[in-house]
Design an enzyme around this catalytic site. Sequence first.
Site, PDB file in Angstrom:
ATOM      1  N   LYS A   1       0.812  -1.225   0.000  1.00 20.67           N
ATOM      2  CA  LYS A   1       0.000   0.000   0.000  1.00 20.67           C
ATOM      3  C   LYS A   1       0.846   1.275   0.000  1.00 20.67           C
ATOM      4  O   LYS A   1       0.399   2.315  -0.487  1.00 20.67           O
ATOM      5  CB  LYS A   1      -0.928  -0.006   1.197  1.00 20.67           C
ATOM      6  CG  LYS A   1      -1.968  -1.112   1.117  1.00 20.67           C
ATOM      7  CD  LYS A   1      -2.837  -1.031   2.339  1.00 20.67           C
ATOM      8  CE  LYS A   1      -4.058  -1.888   2.155  1.00 20.67           C
ATOM      9  NZ  LYS A   1      -5.106  -1.451   3.069  1.00 20.67           N
TER      10      LYS A   1
ATOM     11  N   GLY B   1      -9.655  -4.767   6.589  1.00 22.84           N
ATOM     12  CA  GLY B   1      -9.717  -3.902   7.772  1.00 22.84           C
ATOM     13  C   GLY B   1      -8.880  -4.396   8.948  1.00 22.84           C
ATOM     14  O   GLY B   1      -8.978  -3.860  10.044  1.00 22.84           O
TER      15      GLY B   1
ATOM     16  N   GLU C   1      -1.048   6.930   8.636  1.00 21.91           N
ATOM     17  CA  GLU C   1      -1.849   7.847   7.828  1.00 21.91           C
ATOM     18  C   GLU C   1      -2.546   8.824   8.742  1.00 21.91           C
ATOM     19  O   GLU C   1      -2.856   8.490   9.891  1.00 21.91           O
ATOM     20  CB  GLU C   1      -2.947   7.052   7.083  1.00 21.91           C
ATOM     21  CG  GLU C   1      -2.581   6.724   5.684  1.00 21.91           C
ATOM     22  CD  GLU C   1      -3.617   5.852   4.969  1.00 21.91           C
ATOM     23  OE1 GLU C   1      -4.755   5.723   5.446  1.00 21.91           O
ATOM     24  OE2 GLU C   1      -3.245   5.300   3.936  1.00 21.91           O
ATOM     25  N   LYS C   2      -2.820   9.991   8.206  1.00 20.36           N
ATOM     26  CA  LYS C   2      -3.699  10.927   8.912  1.00 20.36           C
ATOM     27  C   LYS C   2      -5.038  10.202   9.076  1.00 20.36           C
ATOM     28  O   LYS C   2      -5.557   9.625   8.111  1.00 20.36           O
ATOM     29  CB  LYS C   2      -3.875  12.178   8.049  1.00 20.36           C
ATOM     30  CG  LYS C   2      -4.838  13.173   8.607  1.00 20.36           C
ATOM     31  CD  LYS C   2      -4.114  14.158   9.503  1.00 20.36           C
ATOM     32  CE  LYS C   2      -5.068  14.948  10.362  1.00 20.36           C
ATOM     33  NZ  LYS C   2      -4.478  15.339  11.642  1.00 20.36           N
TER      34      LYS C   2
ATOM     35  N   HIS D   1     -16.512   6.697   2.219  1.00 16.74           N
ATOM     36  CA  HIS D   1     -15.648   5.842   1.389  1.00 16.74           C
ATOM     37  C   HIS D   1     -16.258   5.855  -0.013  1.00 16.74           C
ATOM     38  O   HIS D   1     -17.392   5.420  -0.204  1.00 16.74           O
ATOM     39  CB  HIS D   1     -15.616   4.415   1.961  1.00 16.74           C
ATOM     40  CG  HIS D   1     -14.911   3.424   1.077  1.00 16.74           C
ATOM     41  ND1 HIS D   1     -13.801   2.721   1.482  1.00 16.74           N
ATOM     42  CD2 HIS D   1     -15.159   3.021  -0.190  1.00 16.74           C
ATOM     43  CE1 HIS D   1     -13.401   1.932   0.501  1.00 16.74           C
ATOM     44  NE2 HIS D   1     -14.217   2.089  -0.529  1.00 16.74           N
TER      45      HIS D   1
ATOM     46  N   ASN E   1      -7.580  -2.008  -5.411  1.00 15.61           N
ATOM     47  CA  ASN E   1      -7.810  -3.452  -5.447  1.00 15.61           C
ATOM     48  C   ASN E   1      -7.705  -3.915  -6.894  1.00 15.61           C
ATOM     49  O   ASN E   1      -8.335  -3.343  -7.783  1.00 15.61           O
ATOM     50  CB  ASN E   1      -9.186  -3.798  -4.882  1.00 15.61           C
ATOM     51  CG  ASN E   1      -9.257  -3.567  -3.388  1.00 15.61           C
ATOM     52  OD1 ASN E   1     -10.226  -3.030  -2.876  1.00 15.61           O
ATOM     53  ND2 ASN E   1      -8.219  -3.946  -2.670  1.00 15.61           N
TER      54      ASN E   1
ATOM     55  N   ARG F   1      -8.660  -6.623  -8.509  1.00 15.41           N
ATOM     56  CA  ARG F   1      -9.528  -7.783  -8.788  1.00 15.41           C
ATOM     57  C   ARG F   1     -10.961  -7.303  -8.908  1.00 15.41           C
ATOM     58  O   ARG F   1     -11.253  -6.144  -8.658  1.00 15.41           O
ATOM     59  CB  ARG F   1      -9.428  -8.748  -7.611  1.00 15.41           C
ATOM     60  CG  ARG F   1      -9.635  -7.967  -6.306  1.00 15.41           C
ATOM     61  CD  ARG F   1      -9.949  -8.813  -5.116  1.00 15.41           C
ATOM     62  NE  ARG F   1      -9.828  -8.049  -3.889  1.00 15.41           N
ATOM     63  CZ  ARG F   1     -10.771  -7.276  -3.375  1.00 15.41           C
ATOM     64  NH1 ARG F   1     -11.921  -7.125  -3.994  1.00 15.41           N
ATOM     65  NH2 ARG F   1     -10.582  -6.613  -2.246  1.00 15.41           N
TER      66      ARG F   1
ATOM     67  N   VAL G   1     -16.580  -7.303  -4.516  1.00 16.15           N
ATOM     68  CA  VAL G   1     -17.887  -7.806  -4.071  1.00 16.15           C
ATOM     69  C   VAL G   1     -19.005  -6.935  -4.640  1.00 16.15           C
ATOM     70  O   VAL G   1     -20.019  -7.430  -5.148  1.00 16.15           O
ATOM     71  CB  VAL G   1     -17.958  -7.797  -2.524  1.00 16.15           C
ATOM     72  CG1 VAL G   1     -19.358  -8.147  -2.036  1.00 16.15           C
ATOM     73  CG2 VAL G   1     -16.915  -8.722  -1.913  1.00 16.15           C
TER      74      VAL G   1
ATOM     75  N   ARG H   1     -25.088  -6.500   1.647  1.00 17.85           N
ATOM     76  CA  ARG H   1     -24.367  -7.765   1.829  1.00 17.85           C
ATOM     77  C   ARG H   1     -25.108  -8.586   2.873  1.00 17.85           C
ATOM     78  O   ARG H   1     -25.294  -8.139   4.004  1.00 17.85           O
ATOM     79  CB  ARG H   1     -22.948  -7.518   2.307  1.00 17.85           C
ATOM     80  CG  ARG H   1     -22.111  -6.801   1.293  1.00 17.85           C
ATOM     81  CD  ARG H   1     -20.653  -6.870   1.689  1.00 17.85           C
ATOM     82  NE  ARG H   1     -19.859  -5.995   0.846  1.00 17.85           N
ATOM     83  CZ  ARG H   1     -18.543  -6.030   0.763  1.00 17.85           C
ATOM     84  NH1 ARG H   1     -17.867  -6.900   1.489  1.00 17.85           N
ATOM     85  NH2 ARG H   1     -17.889  -5.211  -0.028  1.00 17.85           N
TER      86      ARG H   1
HETATM   87  P1  ADP Z   1      -8.261  -2.820   3.997  1.00 14.03           P
HETATM   88  O1  ADP Z   1      -7.407  -3.100   2.807  1.00 14.03           O
HETATM   89  O2  ADP Z   1      -7.822  -3.509   5.248  1.00 14.03           O
HETATM   90  O3  ADP Z   1      -9.735  -2.961   3.716  1.00 14.03           O
HETATM   91  P2  ADP Z   1      -8.378   0.070   3.555  1.00 14.03           P
HETATM   92  O4  ADP Z   1      -7.156   0.909   3.428  1.00 14.03           O
HETATM   93  O5  ADP Z   1      -9.134  -0.238   2.317  1.00 14.03           O
HETATM   94  O6  ADP Z   1      -7.992  -1.282   4.340  1.00 14.03           O
HETATM   95  O7  ADP Z   1      -9.366   0.740   4.574  1.00 14.03           O
HETATM   96  C1  ADP Z   1     -10.566   0.085   4.988  1.00 14.03           C
HETATM   97  C2  ADP Z   1     -11.452   1.082   5.704  1.00 14.03           C
HETATM   98  O8  ADP Z   1     -10.775   1.632   6.855  1.00 14.03           O
HETATM   99  C3  ADP Z   1     -11.834   2.303   4.865  1.00 14.03           C
HETATM  100  O9  ADP Z   1     -12.936   2.057   4.031  1.00 14.03           O
HETATM  101  C4  ADP Z   1     -12.148   3.300   5.965  1.00 14.03           C
HETATM  102  O10 ADP Z   1     -13.413   3.018   6.528  1.00 14.03           O
HETATM  103  C5  ADP Z   1     -11.115   2.999   7.025  1.00 14.03           C
HETATM  104  N1  ADP Z   1      -9.889   3.835   6.821  1.00 14.03           N
HETATM  105  C6  ADP Z   1      -8.802   3.525   6.073  1.00 14.03           C
HETATM  106  N2  ADP Z   1      -7.899   4.518   6.078  1.00 14.03           N
HETATM  107  C7  ADP Z   1      -8.411   5.510   6.858  1.00 14.03           C
HETATM  108  C8  ADP Z   1      -7.964   6.811   7.269  1.00 14.03           C
HETATM  109  N3  ADP Z   1      -6.786   7.300   6.875  1.00 14.03           N
HETATM  110  N4  ADP Z   1      -8.784   7.552   8.071  1.00 14.03           N
HETATM  111  C9  ADP Z   1      -9.981   7.067   8.479  1.00 14.03           C
HETATM  112  N5  ADP Z   1     -10.459   5.839   8.141  1.00 14.03           N
HETATM  113  C10 ADP Z   1      -9.689   5.067   7.343  1.00 14.03           C
END
Ligand code: ADP
Length: 448
Positions: free
Chosen positions: A116, A165, A200-201, A208, A289, A291, A294, A337
């Site tokens: 990432k 997550g 990350e901030k 999302h 992603n 691929r 869902v 879902r």
């Molecule tokens: P994964 O690959 O584990 O699913 P993601 O980077 O796609 O991780 O993030 C999954 C979810 O986590 C996001 O949809 C959001 O809800 C939350 N998230 C991710 N990054 C941040 C961030 N910098 N600040 C707040 N929430 C975040």
Amino acid sequence: MIKKMLIANRGEIAVRVLRACRDLGIQTVAIHSTADADAMHVRLADESVCVGPPPPRESYLNVPSVISAACVSGADAIHPGFGFLSENATFSHMVEEHGLTFIGPKADHIAMMGDKIMAKKTFAHLGLPIVPGSEGAATNIDKAMKMADEIGYPVLIKAACGGGGRGMKVAYSRLDFVEAYETARRETSIAFGNDNVYLEKYLVNPRHIEFQIIADRYGTSIHLGERDCSLQRRNQKIWEEAPSLVLTQAFRDDFGRKIANAVGELGYLGVGTLEFLYEDGQFYFIEMNTRIQVEHPITEVITDVDIVREQILVAGGNKLSLAQRDVQFRGHAIECRINAENSDTFLPSAGVVVNYHCPGGPGIRVDSALYDGSTVPPYYDSLIAKLIVHANDREQCMARLRRALGEYVIDGIETLIPLHLRLVDDPSVIAGNFDIHFLERTGNGAGA
Ligand code: ADP
């Protein structure tokens, strides 16, 4: 042209891929574990091969077994679906080494986006807005603390090769940083076999929003608009919508074009999703992603593009069958879902499905592998069905969704249908007024 496809997955996505293959006149080979011998994807396929015992590592994730199944059955391509081996660059490379077509991007692109930190660097370089954060891995506590001070609290500690997550922890101040950092590293190590994390901030109230792209090997890359996946539990999506209520068509056209161009510059092949957080009118890229996702059906129903079909065709060497100007967005779609989980605690529920009754009527699509008497084994992801609803506008879509959820009967196991019935009547959801923390804030899943 692909003649015979091995589908290296199970459940509803295996059935979805199988349907696209059948429409294209491609023969299908299902794989299954001993727990899935009677599963719908096995019943519907032209042939099937048992690849091992129930635990995923010994069956659906068992690379030698899966590749042998393809060779023995004479398949000339492998579709990985999502999850399992779908984002495993080594697997895709091995598939190609065996002279088979991998239905997905090149191994290099899977590896690049699987890291990432690298993914963010790549898209920052290509001009997309990125969530502020550390430029490299936070390898020790002193370095990590310094990075957190620079980014500014609250910060989020994330697994560099994360997914689902997992391995994510928020630190609101220096005081709770050490504990959050150590916990994230520990969880990351257990989930992914290495403890690489980055910072990350932490955005406090974002939505999302993600864009679907697809590219062929002849330089055409297009976008199919966005999906709003803000309704999540524990950072995992449970309800998705297209289009997002917060974007105008002009913005969609412009930003979508920028994304498709960036992906085109990479020489990317196939389908992909760029995920962003959206707060105060700003987009922040978080990951890509590589691929099928869902939630792809909501894009399919509003654009009338069969994404899995296009994915198979471009991987097989065809040109994309449509150009950007052919993509039209019509109406509104929502996907719920349906997980085999308790609606209050989100604890998984396994068992035998009885009294199965699937909703129908105008605007309703159900992607599932369930049938009366089917077994939901305890070994796999809890997603068992997707209810996809389409209508001319969001209000009608919500009305159809309410009707369909009321008709849907799945007895014998617990499902998320009661949660979706609550959400469809929730005033904030009806108003489209939510962010990624909505479910936590409103106490959904508080019993977990
Ligand atoms: P994964 O690959 O584990 O699913 P993601 O980077 O796609 O991780 O993030 C999954 C979810 O986590 C996001 O949809 C959001 O809800 C939350 N998230 C991710 N990054 C941040 C961030 N910098 N600040 C707040 N929430 C975040």
